[in-house]
Design a protein around this motif. Sequence first.
Motif, short mmCIF file in Angstrom:
data_model
loop_
_atom_site.label_atom_id
_atom_site.label_comp_id
_atom_site.label_asym_id
_atom_site.label_seq_id
_atom_site.Cartn_x
_atom_site.Cartn_y
_atom_site.Cartn_z
N ALA A 100 28.07 33.43 35.50
CA ALA A 100 27.47 33.19 36.82
C ALA A 100 27.82 34.33 37.76
N LEU A 101 26.89 34.64 38.66
CA LEU A 101 27.21 35.52 39.78
C LEU A 101 28.07 34.69 40.73
N ARG A 102 29.24 35.19 41.10
CA ARG A 102 30.16 34.36 41.89
C ARG A 102 29.53 33.91 43.21
N PRO A 103 29.65 32.62 43.51
CA PRO A 103 29.16 32.11 44.80
C PRO A 103 30.23 32.22 45.90
N GLU A 104 31.48 32.46 45.48
CA GLU A 104 32.60 32.57 46.42
C GLU A 104 33.71 33.34 45.70
N LEU A 105 34.75 33.71 46.40
CA LEU A 105 35.80 34.56 45.84
C LEU A 105 37.07 33.79 45.46
N THR A 106 37.28 32.61 46.08
CA THR A 106 38.54 31.90 45.88
C THR A 106 38.85 31.60 44.42
N PRO A 107 37.91 31.08 43.62
CA PRO A 107 38.24 30.80 42.21
C PRO A 107 38.65 32.06 41.45
N SER A 108 38.02 33.19 41.75
CA SER A 108 38.41 34.45 41.08
C SER A 108 39.83 34.83 41.46
N LEU A 109 40.14 34.63 42.74
CA LEU A 109 41.50 34.95 43.22
C LEU A 109 42.52 34.05 42.53
N ALA A 110 42.16 32.77 42.42
CA ALA A 110 43.07 31.83 41.73
C ALA A 110 43.23 32.24 40.27
N ARG A 111 42.16 32.65 39.65
CA ARG A 111 42.21 33.09 38.25
C ARG A 111 43.15 34.28 38.10
N LEU A 112 43.06 35.24 39.01
CA LEU A 112 43.91 36.45 38.91
C LEU A 112 45.38 36.10 39.16
N VAL A 113 45.63 35.18 40.09
CA VAL A 113 47.02 34.75 40.36
C VAL A 113 47.60 34.13 39.09
N ILE A 114 46.83 33.27 38.44
CA ILE A 114 47.30 32.63 37.21
C ILE A 114 47.50 33.67 36.12
N GLN A 115 46.58 34.58 35.99
CA GLN A 115 46.66 35.66 34.99
C GLN A 115 47.95 36.46 35.19
N LYS A 116 48.27 36.78 36.46
CA LYS A 116 49.46 37.58 36.75
C LYS A 116 50.73 36.75 36.57
N GLY A 117 50.60 35.42 36.77
CA GLY A 117 51.72 34.50 36.51
C GLY A 117 53.03 34.93 37.14
N LYS A 118 54.08 34.89 36.34
CA LYS A 118 55.45 35.10 36.84
C LYS A 118 55.67 36.52 37.34
N SER A 119 54.73 37.44 37.01
CA SER A 119 54.94 38.83 37.48
C SER A 119 54.71 38.93 38.99
N SER A 121 55.51 37.98 42.82
CA SER A 121 56.55 37.33 43.64
C SER A 121 55.83 36.70 44.83
N LEU A 122 56.12 35.44 45.04
CA LEU A 122 55.46 34.68 46.10
C LEU A 122 56.18 34.92 47.41
N PRO A 123 55.54 34.84 48.58
CA PRO A 123 54.11 34.50 48.68
C PRO A 123 53.25 35.71 48.38
N VAL A 124 52.09 35.41 47.83
CA VAL A 124 51.07 36.44 47.62
C VAL A 124 50.15 36.40 48.83
N LYS A 125 49.90 37.58 49.40
CA LYS A 125 48.97 37.68 50.54
C LYS A 125 47.91 38.69 50.16
N MET A 151 40.74 36.03 52.98
CA MET A 151 42.19 36.24 53.08
C MET A 151 42.83 34.99 52.49
N ASP A 152 43.81 35.17 51.59
CA ASP A 152 44.47 34.01 50.98
C ASP A 152 45.98 34.20 50.95
N ILE A 153 46.68 33.10 51.21
CA ILE A 153 48.15 33.08 51.11
C ILE A 153 48.52 32.08 50.02
N ILE A 154 49.15 32.60 48.97
CA ILE A 154 49.50 31.76 47.81
C ILE A 154 51.02 31.59 47.79
#
Length: 446
Positions: A100-119, A121-125, A151-154
């Motif tokens: 799908a062509l992304r309808p929004e960016l948040t799920p992609s950002l969540a995907r990348l945060v999970i992909q990066k995992g423990k590497s 250091s929170l918070p991610v901005k 803009m997202d704060i994880i």
Amino acid sequence: ARDNGGGAGGRSGALGPAPVAEVIQKIDVNPPKGTRDFSPDEMRLRNWLFHNFREVSRLFGFEEVDFPVLESEALFVRKAGEEIKDQLYCFEDRGNRRVALRPELTPSLARLVIQKGKSLSLPVKWFAIGQCWRYERMTRGRRREHYQWNMDIIGVPDVMAEAELISSIVTFFKRIGITASDVGFKVSSRKVLQEVLSRYSIREDLFGKVCIIIDKIEKIPLNDIKEELKAAGVSTEAVEQLLQVLSIKSLTELEEILGDAGEAVVELKQLFSLAEKFGYSEWIQFDASIVRGLAYYTGIVFEGFDRDGKLRAICGGGRYDRLLSTFGGDDIPACGFGFGDAVIVELLKEKGRLPALSLQVDNIVCALDHDLQGPAATVATILREKGQTVDLVLENKPLKWVFKRAARINAERLILVGSAEWQRGMVGVKILSSGEQHEIKLDELE
Ligand SMILES: Nc1ccc(Br)nc1
């Protein structure tokens, strides 16, 4: 010794007219339905907007990230009946993958945060500016793409994160000349809905669906809202109570109904208190009807609106504490917002506050005859290496044409490379605003 300058694109001379390629079919020169080209004027405005997005993100210490426009369809398949899902621009690729062509960016950002995992250091901005798509039936003639600043704060569970995000948007508005008299933020929390629904023991899994229905409250007749809520399993009594609570416009009134101990009231009071400290109290107001149209929000939600009420929401966001875990990631709290590139431009137009942006160059460099094109190229390079912008006249053109172009591109100086001067290591300089002209040594050019 200047020729007639030929027309644009026409080649005249010994080789005769250029062979015209065989016209296969007259192509449609417009972009696909619902999409936009950005010609230089529009691109200057877009770059100005994005520059301000980036400057604010930098001021707040956020790092830029980006993701593919094309994502797995699975990233956006949610069962709450969101419009964003109904309008997903999805297809099967040549490898039979559902994409799908992304309808929004948040799920992609969540995907990348999970992909990066423990590497990580929170918070991610993190922030991103990306084109987002929807396949809108063209019956409504709406756009199918827009650019969103996110803009997202994880990793921050406290309302301080939402307060920081709203502060960043206020900072952006101020930078582009929009004030609290022009726009405001309606703020609420999905925990308001949750606390009301829990009194009627509405199933947790219904929560997302109820929010999506409620989000249509301004868009479809109230009776349709009631019917959809009942069809979703909400009792008549609960529907009435829900709609009554959603009409509340003050935290005091909300407290009278929900009490002062529930998370919804506690967090909203914290947010309004922090707004004082950030200095943007005049920008925000409580409005229980704000739920936002994305199923994954779990707490504070907010949206920027124009006080004249002529435009759709300017931006919106909120807390989404469950999204990462629904993607199989750790249970990490998160919040963010999306800010589209279209409504804000409509607002600036409405207010007559579009920035005056035009092409401007420091120099236009012109050889006075054809065999001085080389020296003109040398002059242009010297100036460019000094950081000066140069429009180099690339063909043998009459001076009348050069002056006309200099005016069109707002050149500050005309640099003339003439044979006699060049022999003396000099070039001619004409300051176009004053008409003043002089000669200057090549190595003194700056
Ligand atoms: N989600 C979304 C994508 C594209 C446009 Br235009 N509007 C909303």
